[in-house]
Scaffold this motif. Structure first.
Motif, PDB file in Angstrom:
ATOM      1  N   ALA A 180       0.846  -1.201   0.000  1.00  0.00           N
ATOM      2  CA  ALA A 180       0.000   0.000   0.000  1.00  0.00           C
ATOM      3  C   ALA A 180       0.878   1.247   0.000  1.00  0.00           C
ATOM      4  O   ALA A 180       1.961   1.255   0.602  1.00  0.00           O
ATOM      5  N   ASP A 181       0.414   2.295  -0.648  1.00  0.00           N
ATOM      6  CA  ASP A 181       1.171   3.548  -0.697  1.00  0.00           C
ATOM      7  C   ASP A 181       1.195   4.207   0.675  1.00  0.00           C
ATOM      8  O   ASP A 181       0.146   4.467   1.262  1.00  0.00           O
ATOM      9  N   LEU A 182       2.373   4.482   1.147  1.00  0.00           N
ATOM     10  CA  LEU A 182       2.539   5.168   2.427  1.00  0.00           C
ATOM     11  C   LEU A 182       2.681   6.655   2.134  1.00  0.00           C
ATOM     12  O   LEU A 182       3.557   7.042   1.360  1.00  0.00           O
ATOM     13  N   PRO A 183       1.833   7.489   2.712  1.00  0.00           N
ATOM     14  CA  PRO A 183       1.919   8.920   2.390  1.00  0.00           C
ATOM     15  C   PRO A 183       3.256   9.514   2.848  1.00  0.00           C
ATOM     16  O   PRO A 183       3.623   9.386   4.015  1.00  0.00           O
ATOM     17  N   SER A 184       3.990  10.100   1.920  1.00  0.00           N
ATOM     18  CA  SER A 184       5.284  10.687   2.270  1.00  0.00           C
ATOM     19  C   SER A 184       5.067  12.060   2.910  1.00  0.00           C
ATOM     20  O   SER A 184       3.939  12.550   3.004  1.00  0.00           O
ATOM     21  N   GLY A 185       6.148  12.672   3.345  1.00  0.00           N
ATOM     22  CA  GLY A 185       6.072  14.007   3.931  1.00  0.00           C
ATOM     23  C   GLY A 185       6.170  13.979   5.451  1.00  0.00           C
ATOM     24  O   GLY A 185       6.642  13.004   6.040  1.00  0.00           O
ATOM     25  N   ILE A 186       5.717  15.059   6.051  1.00  0.00           N
ATOM     26  CA  ILE A 186       5.850  15.223   7.504  1.00  0.00           C
ATOM     27  C   ILE A 186       4.637  14.632   8.217  1.00  0.00           C
ATOM     28  O   ILE A 186       3.495  14.908   7.857  1.00  0.00           O
ATOM     29  N   HIS A 187       4.916  13.799   9.217  1.00  0.00           N
ATOM     30  CA  HIS A 187       3.857  13.177  10.031  1.00  0.00           C
ATOM     31  C   HIS A 187       4.247  13.294  11.496  1.00  0.00           C
ATOM     32  O   HIS A 187       5.400  13.603  11.821  1.00  0.00           O
ATOM     33  N   ARG A 188       3.272  13.005  12.363  1.00  0.00           N
ATOM     34  CA  ARG A 188       3.559  12.953  13.802  1.00  0.00           C
ATOM     35  C   ARG A 188       3.511  11.508  14.267  1.00  0.00           C
ATOM     36  O   ARG A 188       2.635  10.744  13.834  1.00  0.00           O
ATOM     37  N   ILE A 189       4.449  11.138  15.118  1.00  0.00           N
ATOM     38  CA  ILE A 189       4.389   9.827  15.777  1.00  0.00           C
ATOM     39  C   ILE A 189       4.577  10.027  17.274  1.00  0.00           C
ATOM     40  O   ILE A 189       4.975  11.101  17.733  1.00  0.00           O
ATOM     41  N   GLY A 190       4.326   8.977  18.024  1.00  0.00           N
ATOM     42  CA  GLY A 190       4.439   9.044  19.478  1.00  0.00           C
ATOM     43  C   GLY A 190       3.074   9.252  20.093  1.00  0.00           C
ATOM     44  O   GLY A 190       2.090   9.506  19.404  1.00  0.00           O
ATOM     45  N   PHE A 191       3.031   9.110  21.403  1.00  0.00           N
ATOM     46  CA  PHE A 191       1.749   9.156  22.110  1.00  0.00           C
ATOM     47  C   PHE A 191       1.391  10.575  22.507  1.00  0.00           C
ATOM     48  O   PHE A 191       2.216  11.313  23.033  1.00  0.00           O
ATOM     49  N   GLU A 192       0.152  10.942  22.271  1.00  0.00           N
ATOM     50  CA  GLU A 192      -0.380  12.199  22.804  1.00  0.00           C
ATOM     51  C   GLU A 192      -1.851  11.999  23.101  1.00  0.00           C
ATOM     52  O   GLU A 192      -2.482  11.089  22.581  1.00  0.00           O
ATOM     53  N   GLY A 193      -2.360  12.840  23.930  1.00  0.00           N
ATOM     54  CA  GLY A 193      -3.766  12.706  24.315  1.00  0.00           C
ATOM     55  C   GLY A 193      -3.909  11.999  25.640  1.00  0.00           C
ATOM     56  O   GLY A 193      -2.948  11.862  26.392  1.00  0.00           O
ATOM     57  N   GLU A 194      -5.117  11.546  25.911  1.00  0.00           N
ATOM     58  CA  GLU A 194      -5.395  10.899  27.186  1.00  0.00           C
ATOM     59  C   GLU A 194      -5.148   9.397  27.092  1.00  0.00           C
ATOM     60  O   GLU A 194      -5.089   8.830  26.013  1.00  0.00           O
ATOM     61  N   GLY A 195      -5.061   8.770  28.244  1.00  0.00           N
ATOM     62  CA  GLY A 195      -4.843   7.330  28.270  1.00  0.00           C
ATOM     63  C   GLY A 195      -3.436   7.016  28.719  1.00  0.00           C
ATOM     64  O   GLY A 195      -2.616   7.917  28.940  1.00  0.00           O
ATOM     65  N   TYR A 196      -3.161   5.729  28.848  1.00  0.00           N
ATOM     66  CA  TYR A 196      -1.871   5.307  29.380  1.00  0.00           C
ATOM     67  C   TYR A 196      -0.851   5.111  28.282  1.00  0.00           C
ATOM     68  O   TYR A 196      -1.164   4.618  27.200  1.00  0.00           O
ATOM     69  N   CYS A 197       0.382   5.496  28.563  1.00  0.00           N
ATOM     70  CA  CYS A 197       1.508   5.074  27.723  1.00  0.00           C
ATOM     71  C   CYS A 197       2.738   4.999  28.598  1.00  0.00           C
ATOM     72  O   CYS A 197       2.778   5.560  29.692  1.00  0.00           O
ATOM     73  N   PHE A 198       3.734   4.269  28.128  1.00  0.00           N
ATOM     74  CA  PHE A 198       5.028   4.281  28.805  1.00  0.00           C
ATOM     75  C   PHE A 198       5.793   5.540  28.399  1.00  0.00           C
ATOM     76  O   PHE A 198       5.521   6.143  27.343  1.00  0.00           O
ATOM     77  N   ASP A 199       6.753   5.917  29.224  1.00  0.00           N
ATOM     78  CA  ASP A 199       7.465   7.178  28.970  1.00  0.00           C
ATOM     79  C   ASP A 199       8.219   7.164  27.643  1.00  0.00           C
ATOM     80  O   ASP A 199       8.420   8.205  27.027  1.00  0.00           O
TER      81      ASP A 199
END
Ligand SMILES: [Fe+2]
Length: 423
Positions: free
Chosen positions: A207-226
């Protein structure tokens, strides 16, 4: 083994589309919810240990794995050390000696027993560990019920870490006993009705992966590890990502074409492992009467060509990708593709190696104190895996979740998917 008990009261991230229940619960309900979460997670550990007798529970088959009994005790020590001792007035430590036995790697929490020697600790026995668990369970419930309202949020924060920590050990309990059983000439089954990982999709599409600038990592509410924070921008090159996981049929082709006998396909360290360890197939594969068999938690079974390959190291995944004329995705490519709905079998089948080294995200700083040792100090010499496996407890998955292991490790349920660059 029956399907894993879900823990609906443990919040999933909003990224998964579930309704968060804890953050908006009124205070009294929060205590009920956390008690239920505690009971559900603690019971799941015991459910996973239940098919294993005392002899099974003490064995440690290599330095990287731990005995079942140790997992049960260590996850309990974690709650005692980080929640009960600092937060429950008048708490009586179950046994002062257990901190030395069941501390894993928390230097700030004091000295600890040598990791490779965990299997030599026959006492305390399984009954002692069960009593330790019951003692701590009762005390945590008492803390939840009695903590003053202003301190409840902090108690819940530490308890939540403790429960997610225990869920990680629930998966390790299974991967570690499988490694132990693999050393047994009788190839015992953990549970005769265990279902080996099955891919739901057989797609060979990219599948085509959209190139360019994206955000990754956890944000918002809920649990995540540091280690999933801070969320940040990444730049992706034009690429196409495999919808499906690499399957055993493709791996058998790789083997038939001399994949394990062609040094040019391998990283130098990987080829070193092929030579010293004699790798010629994924972990737990055995040739019987001309047929490839695999030791699973359900015992020795014929290799299913349609099933996703598992128990391969990063080195093997990398060699396979080179042989296929493709690449492993970076963790950023994987996460963007997963969030865009481009991937099949994202969670709950096998962990997927990425070609990203396990490093801190921009601006990451580990917290002060012993709990700051949870993730940060391991950010060197390991590679990131994404997704989750069929042994991962329900609710313990997120698109931003970063698992990590040394590139030679293959006792986890680790597989791969491919990616190709465009142009
Ligand atoms: Fe741990």
């Amino acid at each position: 083994m029956p399907p894993a008990t879900s823990s609906p009261v443990l919040r999933r991230s909003r990224d998964e589309g579930d309704t968060a229940t804890v953050p908006h619960a009124p205070p009294n309900d929060a205590r009920v919810i956390w008690r239920a979460a505690l009971r559900a997670v603690r019971a799941e550990t015991e459910r996973r240990a239940a098919p294993l007798g005392p002899e099974d529970q003490v064995v440690q088959s290599m330095a990287d794995t731990s005995p079942t009994k140790w997992h049960r005790a260590h996850s309990t020590w974690f709650l005692e050390q980080f929640l009960l001792v600092p937060r429950l007035a008048g708490y009586r430590v179950f046994d002062e000696r257990f901190a030395y036995l069941f501390n894993s790697y928390y230097v700030a929490a004091g000295p600890r027993h040598a990791r490779p020697k965990r299997g030599l600790v026959t006492r305390p026995d399984c009954a002692d560990v069960a009593a330790f668990r019951a003692h701590v369970d009762e005390a945590v419930e008492r803390l939840i019920a009695t903590v003053e309202e202003p301190e409840l949020a902090e108690v819940a924060r530490i308890l939540e870490i403790g429960l997610h920590h225990e869920q990680q050990h629930q998966e390790l309990l299974l991967t570690d006993i499988l490694h132990a059983f693999a050393q047994n000439p009788l190839a015992p089954a953990y549970a005769a009705d265990w279902q080996a990982p099955r891919a739901h999709s057989s797609s060979l599409e990219f599948a085509d992966l959209p190139s360019g600038i994206h955000r990754i990592g956890f944000e918002g509410e809920g649990y995540c590890f540091d280690n999933e924070r801070p969320a940040h921008q990444v730049l992706l090159a034009p690429a196409r990502v495999a919808r499906g996981l690499v399957r055993n049929a493709q791996w058998l082709e790789f083997m038939a074409e001399g994949g394990y006998a062609t040094p040019s396909l391998w990283l130098s360290d990987g080829w070193g492992m092929v030579e010293t360890e004699g790798w010629n197939a994924p972990g737990y594969w055995r040739r019987r009467d001309g047929v490839w068999m695999s030791l699973t938690l359900g015992g020795l079974e014929p290799v299913d060509p349609d099933a996703p390959v598992t128990h391969v190291s990063y080195y093997e995944a990398d060699a396979f990708a080179r042989w296929a004329g493709k690449h492993l995705p970076t963790e950023a490519e994987w996460e963007v593709a997963a969030r865009a709905g481009l991937l099949d079998d994202v969670f709950g089948v096998v962990w997927q190696w990425t070609r990203s080294a396990y490093l801190p995200y921009p601006g990451y700083r580990a917290a002060d104190g012993a709990l700051g040792e949870y993730n940060g100090k391991f950010m060197i010499n390991q590679m990131v895996l994404r997704g989750s496996s069929h042994a991962t407890p329900a609710g313990h998955t997120r698109p931003s979740y970063r698992n990590f292991f040394y590139p030679s490790a293959r006792w986890q349920f680790s597989g791969l998917r491919l990616l190709d660059y465009v142009g």
